[in-house]
Design a protein around this motif. Structure first.
Motif, short mmCIF file in Angstrom:
data_model
loop_
_atom_site.label_atom_id
_atom_site.label_comp_id
_atom_site.label_asym_id
_atom_site.label_seq_id
_atom_site.Cartn_x
_atom_site.Cartn_y
_atom_site.Cartn_z
N GLU A 115 41.63 35.43 42.43
CA GLU A 115 42.96 35.78 43.34
C GLU A 115 44.21 36.01 42.90
OE1 GLU A 115 42.79 35.54 46.69
OE2 GLU A 115 40.78 35.17 46.98
N ALA A 116 44.25 35.22 41.46
CA ALA A 116 45.48 35.74 40.87
C ALA A 116 45.55 37.15 40.26
CB ALA A 116 45.36 34.86 39.44
N ALA A 117 44.46 37.50 40.01
CA ALA A 117 44.60 39.02 39.67
C ALA A 117 44.44 39.84 40.80
CB ALA A 117 42.95 39.42 39.11
N ALA A 124 43.12 49.12 49.76
CA ALA A 124 42.03 49.22 50.93
C ALA A 124 40.85 50.18 50.49
CB ALA A 124 42.69 49.42 52.21
N GLY A 125 41.15 51.34 50.03
CA GLY A 125 40.21 52.21 49.58
C GLY A 125 39.17 51.57 48.50
N ASP A 126 39.59 50.71 47.72
CA ASP A 126 39.07 50.13 46.58
C ASP A 126 37.85 49.24 47.26
OD1 ASP A 126 40.39 51.40 44.65
OD2 ASP A 126 41.73 49.94 44.64
N ARG A 171 32.42 38.51 45.45
CA ARG A 171 31.75 39.62 44.74
C ARG A 171 32.26 40.82 45.17
NH1 ARG A 171 27.71 38.24 41.56
NH2 ARG A 171 27.16 35.83 41.38
N VAL A 172 32.70 41.07 46.45
CA VAL A 172 33.05 42.55 46.92
C VAL A 172 34.37 42.54 46.43
CG1 VAL A 172 34.07 43.54 48.88
CG2 VAL A 172 31.66 42.52 49.13
N LEU A 173 35.19 41.53 46.24
CA LEU A 173 36.61 41.48 45.68
C LEU A 173 36.74 42.09 44.54
CD1 LEU A 173 39.19 41.22 46.75
CD2 LEU A 173 39.51 38.77 46.26
N ARG A 174 35.54 41.30 43.47
CA ARG A 174 35.36 41.37 42.08
C ARG A 174 34.95 43.00 41.76
NH1 ARG A 174 32.08 36.74 42.11
NH2 ARG A 174 33.19 34.88 41.35
N VAL A 175 34.07 43.55 42.62
CA VAL A 175 33.89 44.98 42.56
C VAL A 175 34.97 45.85 42.85
CG1 VAL A 175 32.40 46.91 43.37
CG2 VAL A 175 31.40 44.50 43.02
N ALA A 176 35.70 45.58 44.06
CA ALA A 176 36.77 46.51 44.33
C ALA A 176 37.77 46.35 43.06
CB ALA A 176 37.65 45.69 45.68
#
Length: 506
Positions: free
Chosen positions: A440-442, A489-491, A470-475
Protein backbone atom coordinates in the motif's frame (compact mmCIF):
# COMPACT_ATOMS: atom_id res chain seq x y z
CA UNK A 1 46.98 -39.54 27.10
CA UNK A 2 43.90 -41.68 27.59
CA UNK A 3 41.21 -39.09 26.72
CA UNK A 4 41.06 -36.81 23.68
CA UNK A 5 38.50 -34.31 22.39
CA UNK A 6 37.98 -33.35 18.75
CA UNK A 7 35.40 -30.87 17.46
CA UNK A 8 33.07 -31.48 14.54
CA UNK A 9 29.66 -30.37 13.26
CA UNK A 10 26.39 -32.19 12.56
CA UNK A 11 23.67 -31.17 10.09
CA UNK A 12 20.19 -30.06 11.17
CA UNK A 13 18.58 -28.48 8.13
CA UNK A 14 20.74 -25.48 7.26
CA UNK A 15 21.99 -25.38 10.84
CA UNK A 16 25.25 -27.07 11.83
CA UNK A 17 25.24 -27.61 15.61
CA UNK A 18 28.59 -28.33 17.23
CA UNK A 19 29.43 -31.93 18.09
CA UNK A 20 32.20 -32.84 20.52
CA UNK A 21 33.86 -36.17 19.72
CA UNK A 22 35.30 -37.64 22.95
CA UNK A 23 37.56 -40.68 22.67
CA UNK A 24 38.57 -42.66 25.75
CA UNK A 25 41.01 -45.57 25.93
CA UNK A 26 40.85 -48.00 28.86
CA UNK A 27 42.25 -51.36 29.82
CA UNK A 28 39.91 -54.31 29.58
CA UNK A 29 38.47 -56.59 26.98
CA UNK A 30 39.14 -55.13 23.49
CA UNK A 31 36.08 -53.33 22.17
CA UNK A 32 35.15 -50.32 20.02
CA UNK A 33 31.97 -48.69 21.36
CA UNK A 34 30.30 -45.67 19.79
CA UNK A 35 27.53 -43.81 21.67
CA UNK A 36 25.63 -40.53 21.24
CA UNK A 37 22.42 -41.14 19.20
CA UNK A 38 24.33 -42.26 16.12
CA UNK A 39 22.57 -43.81 13.14
CA UNK A 40 23.78 -46.83 11.21
CA UNK A 41 26.11 -44.87 8.92
CA UNK A 42 27.87 -43.33 11.92
CA UNK A 43 28.18 -46.67 13.73
CA UNK A 44 29.81 -48.16 10.65
CA UNK A 45 32.62 -45.64 11.16
CA UNK A 46 34.19 -48.14 13.58
CA UNK A 47 35.20 -50.45 10.73
CA UNK A 48 36.24 -47.65 8.37
CA UNK A 49 38.39 -45.98 11.02
CA UNK A 50 40.04 -49.24 12.08
CA UNK A 51 40.94 -50.17 8.50
CA UNK A 52 42.03 -46.63 7.54
CA UNK A 53 44.45 -46.40 10.48
CA UNK A 54 45.99 -49.79 9.80
CA UNK A 55 46.38 -49.35 6.02
CA UNK A 56 47.91 -45.89 6.59
CA UNK A 57 50.66 -47.36 8.77
CA UNK A 58 49.22 -45.99 12.03
CA UNK A 59 48.56 -47.93 15.20
CA UNK A 60 45.04 -48.85 16.22
CA UNK A 61 44.74 -49.71 19.95
CA UNK A 62 43.30 -53.15 19.26
CA UNK A 63 44.17 -54.46 22.74
CA UNK A 64 42.23 -51.73 24.59
CA UNK A 65 38.63 -50.71 25.15
CA UNK A 66 37.86 -47.73 22.89
CA UNK A 67 34.81 -45.63 23.75
CA UNK A 68 33.69 -42.79 21.47
CA UNK A 69 31.03 -40.36 22.67
CA UNK A 70 29.35 -37.91 20.27
CA UNK A 71 27.99 -35.09 22.41
CA UNK A 72 25.37 -33.75 22.88
CA UNK A 73 23.76 -37.13 23.31
CA UNK A 74 20.24 -36.00 22.32
CA UNK A 75 21.27 -34.62 18.89
CA UNK A 76 20.81 -37.14 16.05
CA UNK A 77 23.99 -37.77 14.05
CA UNK A 78 24.00 -39.19 10.54
CA UNK A 79 26.36 -39.74 7.62
CA UNK A 80 30.04 -40.50 7.36
CA UNK A 81 31.22 -37.01 8.37
CA UNK A 82 32.45 -38.18 11.77
CA UNK A 83 35.01 -40.68 10.41
CA UNK A 84 37.84 -38.13 10.39
CA UNK A 85 37.26 -36.67 13.89
CA UNK A 86 36.90 -40.17 15.35
CA UNK A 87 40.16 -41.28 13.74
CA UNK A 88 41.97 -38.17 14.97
CA UNK A 89 40.52 -38.69 18.44
CA UNK A 90 41.84 -42.25 18.56
CA UNK A 91 45.30 -41.07 17.43
CA UNK A 92 45.35 -38.24 19.98
CA UNK A 93 44.20 -40.47 22.84
CA UNK A 94 46.88 -43.05 22.00
CA UNK A 95 49.61 -40.37 21.84
CA UNK A 96 50.35 -40.62 18.12
CA UNK A 97 49.52 -36.95 17.40
CA UNK A 98 49.57 -33.74 19.47
CA UNK A 99 46.06 -33.03 20.87
CA UNK A 100 46.84 -29.31 21.16
CA UNK A 101 47.14 -29.07 17.36
CA UNK A 102 43.41 -29.86 17.05
CA UNK A 103 42.28 -26.99 19.28
CA UNK A 104 40.46 -24.25 17.39
CA UNK A 105 39.53 -26.54 14.50
CA UNK A 106 36.39 -28.41 13.49
CA UNK A 107 36.81 -31.30 11.08
CA UNK A 108 34.56 -33.56 9.04
CA UNK A 109 35.19 -36.16 6.38
CA UNK A 110 34.44 -39.71 5.36
CA UNK A 111 37.33 -42.18 5.27
CA UNK A 112 37.98 -44.88 2.72
CA UNK A 113 39.54 -48.13 3.89
CA UNK A 114 42.83 -46.86 2.47
CA UNK A 115 42.64 -43.62 4.47
CA UNK A 116 41.61 -41.32 1.63
CA UNK A 117 39.18 -38.53 2.49
CA UNK A 118 35.87 -38.41 0.68
CA UNK A 119 33.62 -35.33 0.47
CA UNK A 120 30.62 -34.93 2.75
CA UNK A 121 27.25 -33.29 2.25
CA UNK A 122 26.54 -29.82 3.61
CA UNK A 123 30.05 -28.36 3.70
CA UNK A 124 28.74 -24.97 2.59
CA UNK A 125 25.93 -25.07 5.15
CA UNK A 126 28.54 -25.86 7.81
CA UNK A 127 30.66 -22.86 6.80
CA UNK A 128 27.64 -20.53 6.74
CA UNK A 129 26.67 -21.69 10.24
CA UNK A 130 30.16 -20.89 11.55
CA UNK A 131 30.02 -17.39 10.06
CA UNK A 132 26.50 -16.85 11.38
CA UNK A 133 27.65 -17.79 14.90
CA UNK A 134 30.76 -15.65 14.67
CA UNK A 135 32.85 -18.71 15.56
CA UNK A 136 36.64 -18.50 15.45
CA UNK A 137 36.97 -22.19 14.57
CA UNK A 138 38.72 -23.19 11.38
CA UNK A 139 37.64 -26.09 9.20
CA UNK A 140 39.55 -29.18 8.07
CA UNK A 141 37.67 -30.88 5.24
CA UNK A 142 38.23 -33.17 2.26
CA UNK A 143 39.44 -31.15 -0.72
CA UNK A 144 36.19 -31.02 -2.66
CA UNK A 145 34.18 -30.12 0.45
CA UNK A 146 36.82 -27.53 1.39
CA UNK A 147 36.41 -25.86 -2.02
CA UNK A 148 32.70 -25.50 -1.27
CA UNK A 149 33.28 -24.07 2.20
CA UNK A 150 35.89 -21.64 0.86
CA UNK A 151 33.09 -19.76 -0.90
CA UNK A 152 32.22 -18.23 2.49
CA UNK A 153 34.62 -15.32 3.10
CA UNK A 154 36.42 -14.77 6.39
CA UNK A 155 36.85 -18.43 7.40
CA UNK A 156 39.97 -20.55 7.79
CA UNK A 157 39.38 -23.58 5.59
CA UNK A 158 42.09 -26.21 5.03
CA UNK A 159 41.92 -29.05 2.52
CA UNK A 160 43.24 -32.60 2.91
CA UNK A 161 43.27 -35.54 0.52
CA UNK A 162 44.34 -38.28 2.95
CA UNK A 163 44.24 -39.00 6.66
CA UNK A 164 48.04 -38.81 6.71
CA UNK A 165 47.88 -35.18 5.52
CA UNK A 166 46.00 -34.26 8.69
CA UNK A 167 48.23 -36.45 10.86
CA UNK A 168 51.36 -34.67 9.61
CA UNK A 169 49.80 -31.31 10.48
CA UNK A 170 49.17 -32.56 14.04
CA UNK A 171 52.66 -33.88 14.77
CA UNK A 172 54.44 -32.18 17.68
CA UNK A 173 57.03 -29.45 17.17
CA UNK A 174 58.90 -28.91 13.94
CA UNK A 175 57.76 -32.21 12.47
CA UNK A 176 54.34 -30.74 11.69
CA UNK A 177 53.47 -29.75 8.12
CA UNK A 178 50.72 -27.16 7.70
CA UNK A 179 47.69 -28.09 5.64
CA UNK A 180 47.10 -25.98 2.51
CA UNK A 181 44.38 -23.35 2.63
CA UNK A 182 41.45 -24.14 0.34
CA UNK A 183 40.45 -21.77 -2.44
CA UNK A 184 37.16 -21.71 -4.28
CA UNK A 185 37.45 -22.66 -7.96
CA UNK A 186 36.74 -20.00 -10.56
CA UNK A 187 33.30 -19.94 -12.09
CA UNK A 188 33.06 -21.83 -15.34
CA UNK A 189 32.30 -19.87 -18.47
CA UNK A 190 28.85 -21.00 -19.53
CA UNK A 191 27.48 -20.39 -22.97
CA UNK A 192 24.27 -18.48 -23.62
CA UNK A 193 21.11 -20.29 -22.61
CA UNK A 194 18.02 -20.88 -24.71
CA UNK A 195 17.18 -17.77 -26.75
CA UNK A 196 13.79 -16.07 -26.40
CA UNK A 197 13.73 -15.08 -30.06
CA UNK A 198 13.43 -18.79 -30.93
CA UNK A 199 9.80 -18.66 -29.73
CA UNK A 200 7.75 -17.40 -32.68
CA UNK A 201 4.63 -15.37 -32.00
CA UNK A 202 3.07 -15.74 -28.52
CA UNK A 203 3.31 -12.00 -27.85
CA UNK A 204 1.02 -12.11 -24.82
CA UNK A 205 2.88 -15.07 -23.27
CA UNK A 206 6.23 -13.35 -23.81
CA UNK A 207 4.92 -10.22 -22.15
CA UNK A 208 3.74 -12.30 -19.18
CA UNK A 209 7.16 -13.97 -19.02
CA UNK A 210 8.84 -10.56 -18.88
CA UNK A 211 6.52 -9.36 -16.11
CA UNK A 212 7.08 -12.57 -14.15
CA UNK A 213 10.85 -12.14 -14.44
CA UNK A 214 10.76 -8.46 -13.46
CA UNK A 215 8.68 -8.92 -10.31
CA UNK A 216 9.45 -12.51 -9.31
CA UNK A 217 5.81 -13.50 -9.89
CA UNK A 218 4.45 -17.03 -10.26
CA UNK A 219 3.19 -17.94 -13.74
CA UNK A 220 0.78 -20.52 -15.17
CA UNK A 221 0.89 -21.23 -18.92
CA UNK A 222 -2.24 -22.89 -20.34
CA UNK A 223 -2.33 -24.22 -23.88
CA UNK A 224 -2.47 -27.30 -26.12
CA UNK A 225 0.52 -29.57 -26.65
CA UNK A 226 3.27 -28.11 -28.80
CA UNK A 227 2.19 -24.49 -28.39
CA UNK A 228 5.48 -23.47 -26.74
CA UNK A 229 4.78 -23.61 -22.99
CA UNK A 230 7.95 -25.52 -22.10
CA UNK A 231 10.04 -23.40 -24.46
CA UNK A 232 8.88 -20.26 -22.72
CA UNK A 233 9.55 -21.66 -19.24
CA UNK A 234 13.07 -22.79 -20.18
CA UNK A 235 13.92 -19.27 -21.35
CA UNK A 236 12.96 -17.54 -18.11
CA UNK A 237 16.38 -18.05 -16.40
CA UNK A 238 18.03 -16.14 -19.24
CA UNK A 239 15.89 -13.08 -18.46
CA UNK A 240 16.92 -12.86 -14.82
CA UNK A 241 19.93 -10.96 -13.44
CA UNK A 242 22.65 -13.00 -11.64
CA UNK A 243 22.24 -13.78 -7.96
CA UNK A 244 23.92 -11.54 -5.43
CA UNK A 245 26.51 -13.05 -3.08
CA UNK A 246 24.15 -13.70 -0.15
CA UNK A 247 21.46 -15.34 -2.29
CA UNK A 248 24.04 -17.41 -4.19
CA UNK A 249 25.54 -18.72 -0.92
CA UNK A 250 22.14 -19.69 0.48
CA UNK A 251 21.09 -21.40 -2.74
CA UNK A 252 24.37 -23.30 -2.91
CA UNK A 253 24.09 -24.31 0.76
CA UNK A 254 20.74 -26.03 0.16
CA UNK A 255 22.14 -27.84 -2.88
CA UNK A 256 25.12 -28.88 -0.77
CA UNK A 257 22.78 -30.54 1.75
CA UNK A 258 21.60 -32.84 -1.03
CA UNK A 259 25.08 -33.33 -2.48
CA UNK A 260 24.08 -31.54 -5.70
CA UNK A 261 26.25 -28.42 -5.50
CA UNK A 262 28.84 -28.01 -8.25
CA UNK A 263 31.39 -25.35 -7.19
CA UNK A 264 32.04 -24.28 -10.77
CA UNK A 265 28.36 -23.34 -11.19
CA UNK A 266 28.22 -21.14 -8.11
CA UNK A 267 25.93 -18.14 -8.55
CA UNK A 268 23.79 -19.62 -11.33
CA UNK A 269 20.05 -19.74 -10.84
CA UNK A 270 18.71 -23.26 -10.43
CA UNK A 271 15.89 -24.56 -12.63
CA UNK A 272 14.27 -27.64 -11.07
CA UNK A 273 11.73 -29.56 -13.17
CA UNK A 274 10.42 -32.64 -11.30
CA UNK A 275 8.27 -35.22 -13.07
CA UNK A 276 4.52 -34.98 -12.52
CA UNK A 277 4.63 -38.29 -10.64
CA UNK A 278 6.60 -36.67 -7.80
CA UNK A 279 5.12 -37.17 -4.33
CA UNK A 280 4.44 -34.50 -1.75
CA UNK A 281 7.58 -35.57 0.15
CA UNK A 282 9.66 -35.24 -3.02
CA UNK A 283 8.40 -31.69 -3.53
CA UNK A 284 8.50 -30.30 0.02
CA UNK A 285 11.12 -32.60 1.56
CA UNK A 286 11.02 -35.30 4.18
CA UNK A 287 12.58 -38.59 5.15
CA UNK A 288 14.55 -39.57 8.22
CA UNK A 289 16.58 -37.50 8.74
CA UNK A 290 14.64 -34.80 6.83
CA UNK A 291 16.16 -33.80 3.48
CA UNK A 292 15.26 -30.79 1.32
CA UNK A 293 12.69 -31.33 -1.44
CA UNK A 294 12.40 -29.80 -4.90
CA UNK A 295 10.99 -26.51 -3.63
CA UNK A 296 14.01 -26.01 -1.38
CA UNK A 297 16.47 -27.15 -4.03
CA UNK A 298 14.92 -24.43 -6.22
CA UNK A 299 15.58 -21.79 -3.51
CA UNK A 300 16.43 -18.43 -5.14
CA UNK A 301 15.78 -20.12 -8.48
CA UNK A 302 12.93 -21.53 -10.54
CA UNK A 303 10.59 -24.48 -10.08
CA UNK A 304 8.96 -25.63 -13.32
CA UNK A 305 5.96 -27.96 -12.95
CA UNK A 306 4.87 -29.26 -16.35
CA UNK A 307 1.50 -31.03 -16.66
CA UNK A 308 0.41 -29.35 -13.43
CA UNK A 309 -2.98 -31.11 -12.98
CA UNK A 310 -1.25 -34.51 -13.25
CA UNK A 311 0.67 -33.95 -10.01
CA UNK A 312 -0.86 -35.69 -6.97
CA UNK A 313 -3.32 -33.42 -5.17
CA UNK A 314 -1.45 -33.58 -1.81
CA UNK A 315 1.77 -32.54 -3.59
CA UNK A 316 0.11 -29.48 -5.12
CA UNK A 317 -1.61 -28.47 -1.91
CA UNK A 318 1.73 -28.68 -0.09
CA UNK A 319 2.95 -25.79 -2.26
CA UNK A 320 0.49 -23.32 -0.80
CA UNK A 321 2.35 -22.42 2.39
CA UNK A 322 5.86 -22.03 0.91
CA UNK A 323 4.45 -19.89 -1.94
CA UNK A 324 3.34 -17.43 0.74
CA UNK A 325 6.10 -17.69 3.34
CA UNK A 326 9.22 -18.66 1.37
CA UNK A 327 10.10 -21.51 3.77
CA UNK A 328 8.93 -25.00 4.67
CA UNK A 329 8.92 -26.65 8.10
CA UNK A 330 9.10 -30.45 8.20
CA UNK A 331 7.81 -31.71 11.53
CA UNK A 332 8.33 -35.20 12.88
CA UNK A 333 7.54 -36.69 16.28
CA UNK A 334 11.10 -36.15 17.56
CA UNK A 335 12.47 -33.56 15.17
CA UNK A 336 11.50 -30.37 13.38
CA UNK A 337 13.60 -28.97 10.53
CA UNK A 338 13.06 -25.79 8.53
CA UNK A 339 14.36 -25.26 5.01
CA UNK A 340 14.24 -22.09 2.90
CA UNK A 341 11.93 -22.30 -0.13
CA UNK A 342 11.86 -18.88 -1.77
CA UNK A 343 11.36 -20.06 -5.34
CA UNK A 344 9.61 -18.71 -8.42
CA UNK A 345 6.93 -21.11 -9.64
CA UNK A 346 6.41 -21.60 -13.38
CA UNK A 347 3.70 -24.12 -14.26
CA UNK A 348 2.23 -25.41 -17.51
CA UNK A 349 -0.89 -27.40 -18.31
CA UNK A 350 -3.21 -28.45 -21.12
CA UNK A 351 -6.70 -26.90 -21.16
CA UNK A 352 -8.34 -30.36 -21.07
CA UNK A 353 -7.37 -34.06 -20.83
CA UNK A 354 -6.98 -34.50 -24.60
CA UNK A 355 -5.24 -31.13 -24.85
CA UNK A 356 -7.16 -29.92 -27.91
CA UNK A 357 -9.69 -27.54 -26.37
CA UNK A 358 -9.49 -24.34 -28.41
CA UNK A 359 -6.91 -25.88 -30.77
CA UNK A 360 -7.59 -25.32 -34.46
CA UNK A 361 -5.56 -28.40 -35.37
CA UNK A 362 -8.12 -30.89 -34.06
CA UNK A 363 -11.51 -31.32 -32.49
CA UNK A 364 -11.63 -31.67 -28.74
CA UNK A 365 -13.26 -34.91 -27.59
CA UNK A 366 -13.83 -33.79 -24.00
CA UNK A 367 -17.24 -32.95 -22.62
CA UNK A 368 -17.68 -29.75 -20.57
CA UNK A 369 -17.95 -31.90 -17.45
CA UNK A 370 -14.65 -33.62 -18.26
CA UNK A 371 -12.92 -30.27 -18.82
CA UNK A 372 -14.32 -28.89 -15.56
CA UNK A 373 -13.23 -32.00 -13.66
CA UNK A 374 -9.72 -31.81 -15.18
CA UNK A 375 -9.28 -28.13 -14.35
CA UNK A 376 -10.84 -28.75 -10.94
CA UNK A 377 -7.75 -30.77 -9.95
CA UNK A 378 -6.24 -27.38 -9.18
CA UNK A 379 -7.85 -26.08 -6.02
CA UNK A 380 -9.09 -22.51 -5.69
CA UNK A 381 -6.57 -21.64 -2.95
CA UNK A 382 -3.68 -22.80 -5.19
CA UNK A 383 -4.94 -20.85 -8.21
CA UNK A 384 -5.38 -17.85 -5.93
CA UNK A 385 -1.62 -17.92 -5.32
CA UNK A 386 -0.66 -17.91 -9.02
CA UNK A 387 -0.06 -14.28 -10.00
CA UNK A 388 -0.21 -14.70 -13.77
CA UNK A 389 -2.39 -17.13 -15.74
CA UNK A 390 -1.75 -16.88 -19.47
CA UNK A 391 -3.16 -18.68 -22.49
CA UNK A 392 -0.60 -20.00 -24.99
CA UNK A 393 -2.61 -20.81 -28.14
CA UNK A 394 -1.43 -23.15 -30.87
CA UNK A 395 -0.35 -21.24 -33.96
CA UNK A 396 -0.92 -22.59 -37.49
CA UNK A 397 2.20 -23.42 -39.54
CA UNK A 398 1.69 -20.55 -41.95
CA UNK A 399 1.65 -18.08 -39.06
CA UNK A 400 4.80 -19.57 -37.55
CA UNK A 401 6.65 -19.37 -40.87
CA UNK A 402 5.56 -15.79 -41.54
CA UNK A 403 6.26 -14.46 -38.04
CA UNK A 404 9.59 -12.62 -37.79
CA UNK A 405 11.97 -13.25 -34.89
CA UNK A 406 11.13 -11.21 -31.82
CA UNK A 407 13.32 -9.57 -29.23
CA UNK A 408 16.39 -11.39 -27.96
CA UNK A 409 16.77 -12.59 -24.39
CA UNK A 410 19.43 -9.89 -23.81
CA UNK A 411 17.04 -7.08 -24.79
CA UNK A 412 14.30 -8.30 -22.46
CA UNK A 413 16.83 -9.04 -19.70
CA UNK A 414 18.02 -5.42 -19.81
CA UNK A 415 14.47 -4.17 -19.12
CA UNK A 416 14.02 -6.78 -16.38
CA UNK A 417 17.27 -5.70 -14.68
CA UNK A 418 16.23 -2.04 -14.80
CA UNK A 419 12.80 -2.83 -13.31
CA UNK A 420 14.30 -4.93 -10.52
CA UNK A 421 16.82 -2.19 -9.73
CA UNK A 422 13.92 0.27 -9.46
CA UNK A 423 12.07 -2.04 -7.05
CA UNK A 424 15.10 -2.61 -4.82
CA UNK A 425 15.85 1.12 -4.68
CA UNK A 426 12.25 1.84 -3.65
CA UNK A 427 11.57 -0.96 -1.15
CA UNK A 428 14.66 -3.22 -0.96
CA UNK A 429 13.01 -6.32 -2.46
CA UNK A 430 10.98 -7.50 -5.43
CA UNK A 431 7.29 -6.67 -5.75
CA UNK A 432 6.20 -10.31 -5.34
CA UNK A 433 7.60 -10.32 -1.79
CA UNK A 434 5.91 -7.12 -0.62
CA UNK A 435 3.77 -7.43 2.49
CA UNK A 436 0.36 -5.75 2.50
CA UNK A 437 1.50 -2.63 4.35
CA UNK A 438 4.56 -2.08 2.19
CA UNK A 439 2.47 -2.72 -0.94
CA UNK A 440 0.00 0.00 0.00
CA UNK A 441 2.88 2.38 0.72
CA UNK A 442 4.43 1.69 -2.69
CA UNK A 443 1.09 2.40 -4.40
CA UNK A 444 0.03 5.28 -2.14
CA UNK A 445 0.05 7.92 -4.88
CA UNK A 446 -2.19 5.99 -7.27
CA UNK A 447 -5.15 7.92 -8.75
CA UNK A 448 -8.75 7.25 -7.75
CA UNK A 449 -9.41 5.52 -11.08
CA UNK A 450 -7.13 2.68 -10.01
CA UNK A 451 -9.17 1.97 -6.86
CA UNK A 452 -12.40 2.18 -8.82
CA UNK A 453 -11.16 -0.38 -11.36
CA UNK A 454 -9.90 -2.70 -8.61
CA UNK A 455 -13.21 -2.56 -6.77
CA UNK A 456 -15.21 -3.18 -9.92
CA UNK A 457 -13.05 -6.12 -11.02
CA UNK A 458 -12.90 -7.62 -7.53
CA UNK A 459 -16.66 -7.49 -7.14
CA UNK A 460 -17.36 -8.94 -10.58
CA UNK A 461 -14.75 -11.69 -10.44
CA UNK A 462 -15.21 -12.64 -6.79
CA UNK A 463 -11.68 -11.88 -5.69
CA UNK A 464 -10.28 -12.69 -2.28
CA UNK A 465 -8.11 -10.21 -0.41
CA UNK A 466 -5.10 -12.24 -1.57
CA UNK A 467 -6.15 -11.87 -5.22
CA UNK A 468 -6.53 -8.12 -4.74
CA UNK A 469 -2.99 -7.82 -3.40
CA UNK A 470 -1.50 -10.07 -6.08
CA UNK A 471 -3.10 -8.05 -8.88
CA UNK A 472 -1.78 -4.88 -7.28
CA UNK A 473 1.75 -6.35 -7.10
CA UNK A 474 1.64 -7.36 -10.78
CA UNK A 475 0.34 -3.90 -11.75
CA UNK A 476 3.21 -2.33 -9.83
CA UNK A 477 5.66 -4.48 -11.80
CA UNK A 478 4.03 -3.37 -15.07
CA UNK A 479 4.57 0.25 -14.04
CA UNK A 480 8.20 -0.49 -13.11
CA UNK A 481 8.85 -2.08 -16.50
CA UNK A 482 7.43 0.99 -18.21
CA UNK A 483 9.44 3.34 -15.96
CA UNK A 484 6.46 4.96 -14.20
CA UNK A 485 6.64 5.98 -10.54
CA UNK A 486 2.86 6.27 -10.13
CA UNK A 487 0.48 3.38 -10.78
CA UNK A 488 -2.04 3.95 -13.57
CA UNK A 489 -5.37 2.32 -14.43
CA UNK A 490 -3.81 0.76 -17.54
CA UNK A 491 -1.29 -1.11 -15.37
CA UNK A 492 -4.12 -2.59 -13.30
CA UNK A 493 -6.12 -3.48 -16.41
CA UNK A 494 -3.17 -5.44 -17.83
CA UNK A 495 -2.65 -7.23 -14.51
CA UNK A 496 -6.33 -8.23 -14.46
CA UNK A 497 -6.16 -9.60 -17.99
CA UNK A 498 -3.16 -11.72 -17.02
CA UNK A 499 -5.01 -13.77 -14.40
CA UNK A 500 -8.29 -14.66 -16.10
CA UNK A 501 -7.59 -17.99 -17.83
CA UNK A 502 -8.73 -20.24 -14.96
CA UNK A 503 -10.63 -19.75 -11.75
CA UNK A 504 -13.25 -17.11 -10.93
CA UNK A 505 -13.79 -14.81 -13.83
CA UNK A 506 -11.82 -17.13 -16.18
Amino acid sequence: MRLATVHSRALDGLQAPEVTVEVHLANGLPAFTLVGLADTEVKEARERVRAALQTSGLNFPANQRVTVNLAPADLPKEGGRFDLPIALGVLAASGQIDPAALQGWACAGELSLAGELRPVRGALALALALRREGSAQGLILPRRSAEEAARVPGLRVCAADHLLDVVRACLPGEAAHALPRATAPARAETGPGPELRDVKGQTAAKRALEIAAAGGHSLLLVGPPGSGKSMLAQRLPGLLPPLDEAAALESAAVLSLAGLFVPERFGERVLRAPHHGASAAALVGGGAPPRPGEISLAHEGLLFLDELPEFPRPALEALREPLETGRIAIARALRRVQFPARFQLIAAMNPCPCGLAGDRRGRCRCTPETVARYQGRLSGPLLDRLDLQVEVPALPPETLLATPAGESSAQVAARVAAAQARQKARQGLLNSRLEAGALEAACARRPAAVDALLQQAGSRLGWSARSHHRVLRVALTVADLDGREILQAGDVAEAIQLRRVLGPGG
